[in-house]
Design a protein around this motif. Structure first.
Motif, PDB file in Angstrom:
ATOM      1  N   ILE A  84       0.794  -1.215  -0.053  1.00  0.00           N
ATOM      2  CA  ILE A  84      -0.031  -0.069  -0.040  1.00  0.00           C
ATOM      3  C   ILE A  84       0.993   1.091   0.095  1.00  0.00           C
ATOM      4  O   ILE A  84       0.531   2.327  -0.564  1.00  0.00           O
ATOM      5  N   ALA A  85       2.147   1.430   0.422  1.00  0.00           N
ATOM      6  CA  ALA A  85       2.871   2.252   0.633  1.00  0.00           C
ATOM      7  C   ALA A  85       3.336   2.596  -0.701  1.00  0.00           C
ATOM      8  O   ALA A  85       3.868   3.829  -0.949  1.00  0.00           O
ATOM      9  N   ASP A  86       3.671   1.795  -1.737  1.00  0.00           N
ATOM     10  CA  ASP A  86       4.232   2.004  -3.032  1.00  0.00           C
ATOM     11  C   ASP A  86       2.868   2.365  -4.025  1.00  0.00           C
ATOM     12  O   ASP A  86       3.046   2.719  -5.224  1.00  0.00           O
ATOM     13  N   PHE A  87       1.543   2.098  -3.680  1.00  0.00           N
ATOM     14  CA  PHE A  87       0.465   2.378  -4.508  1.00  0.00           C
ATOM     15  C   PHE A  87       0.577   3.630  -5.233  1.00  0.00           C
ATOM     16  O   PHE A  87       0.491   3.682  -6.592  1.00  0.00           O
ATOM     17  N   ASP A  88       0.371   4.613  -4.325  1.00  0.00           N
ATOM     18  CA  ASP A  88       0.261   6.163  -5.233  1.00  0.00           C
ATOM     19  C   ASP A  88       1.371   6.418  -6.059  1.00  0.00           C
ATOM     20  O   ASP A  88       1.239   6.992  -7.069  1.00  0.00           O
ATOM     21  N   LEU A  89       2.546   6.010  -5.715  1.00  0.00           N
ATOM     22  CA  LEU A  89       3.556   6.197  -6.524  1.00  0.00           C
ATOM     23  C   LEU A  89       3.549   5.441  -7.681  1.00  0.00           C
ATOM     24  O   LEU A  89       3.860   6.006  -8.729  1.00  0.00           O
ATOM     25  N   ALA A  90       3.480   4.441  -7.818  1.00  0.00           N
ATOM     26  CA  ALA A  90       3.135   3.395  -9.067  1.00  0.00           C
ATOM     27  C   ALA A  90       1.923   3.870  -9.918  1.00  0.00           C
ATOM     28  O   ALA A  90       2.347   3.870 -11.228  1.00  0.00           O
ATOM     29  N   VAL A  91       0.799   4.283  -9.117  1.00  0.00           N
ATOM     30  CA  VAL A  91      -0.303   4.663  -9.996  1.00  0.00           C
ATOM     31  C   VAL A  91       0.109   6.021 -10.952  1.00  0.00           C
ATOM     32  O   VAL A  91       0.110   6.279 -12.085  1.00  0.00           O
ATOM     33  N   SER A  92       0.731   6.967 -10.024  1.00  0.00           N
ATOM     34  CA  SER A  92       1.173   8.286 -10.291  1.00  0.00           C
ATOM     35  C   SER A  92       2.237   7.994 -11.802  1.00  0.00           C
ATOM     36  O   SER A  92       2.144   8.877 -12.878  1.00  0.00           O
ATOM     37  N   PHE A  93       3.262   7.077 -11.590  1.00  0.00           N
ATOM     38  CA  PHE A  93       4.281   6.902 -12.447  1.00  0.00           C
ATOM     39  C   PHE A  93       3.474   6.319 -13.843  1.00  0.00           C
ATOM     40  O   PHE A  93       4.006   6.673 -15.033  1.00  0.00           O
ATOM     41  N   HIS A  94       2.793   5.377 -13.820  1.00  0.00           N
ATOM     42  CA  HIS A  94       2.222   4.647 -14.768  1.00  0.00           C
ATOM     43  C   HIS A  94       1.226   5.557 -15.662  1.00  0.00           C
ATOM     44  O   HIS A  94       1.031   5.723 -16.611  1.00  0.00           O
ATOM     45  N   GLU A  95       0.659   6.469 -14.787  1.00  0.00           N
ATOM     46  CA  GLU A  95      -0.540   7.279 -15.561  1.00  0.00           C
ATOM     47  C   GLU A  95       0.548   8.280 -16.494  1.00  0.00           C
ATOM     48  O   GLU A  95       0.113   8.590 -17.517  1.00  0.00           O
ATOM     49  N   ALA A  96       1.746   8.785 -15.911  1.00  0.00           N
ATOM     50  CA  ALA A  96       2.702   9.830 -16.346  1.00  0.00           C
ATOM     51  C   ALA A  96       3.117   8.919 -17.814  1.00  0.00           C
ATOM     52  O   ALA A  96       3.173   9.475 -19.048  1.00  0.00           O
ATOM     53  N   LEU A  97       3.510   7.582 -17.461  1.00  0.00           N
ATOM     54  CA  LEU A  97       4.155   6.975 -18.508  1.00  0.00           C
ATOM     55  C   LEU A  97       3.440   6.697 -19.789  1.00  0.00           C
ATOM     56  O   LEU A  97       3.773   6.874 -21.039  1.00  0.00           O
ATOM     57  N   VAL A  98       2.026   6.241 -19.588  1.00  0.00           N
ATOM     58  CA  VAL A  98       1.051   5.993 -20.524  1.00  0.00           C
ATOM     59  C   VAL A  98       0.466   7.302 -21.118  1.00  0.00           C
ATOM     60  O   VAL A  98      -0.378   7.305 -21.967  1.00  0.00           O
ATOM     61  N   GLU A  99       0.445   8.444 -20.240  1.00  0.00           N
ATOM     62  CA  GLU A  99      -0.354   9.553 -20.514  1.00  0.00           C
ATOM     63  C   GLU A  99      -1.646   9.573 -20.561  1.00  0.00           C
ATOM     64  O   GLU A  99      -2.478   9.858 -21.405  1.00  0.00           O
ATOM     65  N   GLN A 100      -2.006   8.684 -19.614  1.00  0.00           N
ATOM     66  CA  GLN A 100      -3.568   8.417 -19.279  1.00  0.00           C
ATOM     67  C   GLN A 100      -3.773   8.410 -17.703  1.00  0.00           C
ATOM     68  O   GLN A 100      -3.079   7.837 -16.913  1.00  0.00           O
ATOM     69  N   LYS A 101      -4.908   9.178 -17.256  1.00  0.00           N
ATOM     70  CA  LYS A 101      -5.401   8.951 -16.114  1.00  0.00           C
ATOM     71  C   LYS A 101      -6.100   7.708 -15.603  1.00  0.00           C
ATOM     72  O   LYS A 101      -6.335   7.098 -16.581  1.00  0.00           O
ATOM     73  N   ALA A 102      -5.863   7.226 -14.388  1.00  0.00           N
ATOM     74  CA  ALA A 102      -6.618   5.991 -14.045  1.00  0.00           C
ATOM     75  C   ALA A 102      -8.121   5.939 -14.467  1.00  0.00           C
ATOM     76  O   ALA A 102      -8.597   7.072 -14.150  1.00  0.00           O
ATOM     77  N   ARG A 103      -8.508   5.053 -15.225  1.00  0.00           N
ATOM     78  CA  ARG A 103      -9.951   4.895 -15.740  1.00  0.00           C
ATOM     79  C   ARG A 103     -10.757   4.447 -14.663  1.00  0.00           C
ATOM     80  O   ARG A 103     -12.056   4.942 -14.483  1.00  0.00           O
ATOM     81  N   LEU A 104     -10.228   3.801 -13.425  1.00  0.00           N
ATOM     82  CA  LEU A 104     -10.910   3.598 -12.400  1.00  0.00           C
ATOM     83  C   LEU A 104     -10.158   3.588 -11.097  1.00  0.00           C
ATOM     84  O   LEU A 104      -8.796   3.133 -11.471  1.00  0.00           O
ATOM     85  N   ARG A 105     -10.509   3.970 -10.086  1.00  0.00           N
ATOM     86  CA  ARG A 105      -9.833   3.792  -8.795  1.00  0.00           C
ATOM     87  C   ARG A 105     -10.670   4.072  -7.845  1.00  0.00           C
ATOM     88  O   ARG A 105     -11.406   4.867  -7.526  1.00  0.00           O
ATOM     89  N   PHE A 106     -10.229   3.009  -6.723  1.00  0.00           N
ATOM     90  CA  PHE A 106     -11.299   3.176  -5.357  1.00  0.00           C
ATOM     91  C   PHE A 106     -10.835   2.274  -4.375  1.00  0.00           C
ATOM     92  O   PHE A 106      -9.548   1.435  -4.606  1.00  0.00           O
ATOM     93  N   ASP A 107     -11.168   2.592  -3.223  1.00  0.00           N
ATOM     94  CA  ASP A 107     -10.589   1.829  -2.095  1.00  0.00           C
ATOM     95  C   ASP A 107     -11.783   0.550  -2.068  1.00  0.00           C
ATOM     96  O   ASP A 107     -12.800   0.619  -2.230  1.00  0.00           O
ATOM     97  N   TYR A 108     -11.293  -0.492  -1.552  1.00  0.00           N
ATOM     98  CA  TYR A 108     -12.171  -1.721  -1.259  1.00  0.00           C
ATOM     99  C   TYR A 108     -11.782  -2.162   0.238  1.00  0.00           C
ATOM    100  O   TYR A 108     -10.951  -2.835   0.710  1.00  0.00           O
TER     101      TYR A 108
END
Length: 127
Positions: free
Chosen positions: A14-38
């Protein structure tokens, strides 16, 4: 009865989640289509392109790490009826989840696949 998209899964702390999401959003130049807490499973999820990130603790991730892929489908009940005739085994029957419905299936080759039908299907999820 269509598979709309196939997502590669990445379970991470969980500590790496936001960094991984941000990195991949920038890499593929797309915001997350879906993002939620479970919260029932103490997880966070995000989909970017064909990647599904699942963040949690080692204990909360344990039930999810063996699953190889997520198939987004248009009609989970139709797949639940059809897959056993094709040699697949339904390990967890369709159940309601925060985004719609899911089930866990073992394909004849041993691949573990989560099938998901979203309530709100994203038009970008088309193969």
């Amino acid at each position: 009865m269509n598979v709309l998209n196939i997502l590669a899964r990445r379970c991470l702390p969980i500590a790496d989640f936001d960094l991984a999401v941000s990195f991949h959003e920038a890499l593929v130049e797309q915001k997350a289509r879906l993002r939620f807490d479970y919260p029932e499973y103490n997880l966070k999820l995000a989909q970017i392109a064909n990647l599904l990130f699942i963040g949690g603790t080692p204990d909360s991730l344990a039930p999810f790490t063996a699953t190889h892929a997520t198939f987004l489908v248009d009609d989970i009940q139709a797949f639940a009826r059809a897959l056993p005739a094709r040699g697949a085994e339904i390990l967890e029957a369709p159940k309601e989840v925060p985004t719609g419905w899911n089930m866990l299936v073992r394909h004849p080759d041993g691949t573990l696949v989560e099938y998901v039908e979203h309530r709100d299907k994203n038009p970008a999820d088309r193969m």
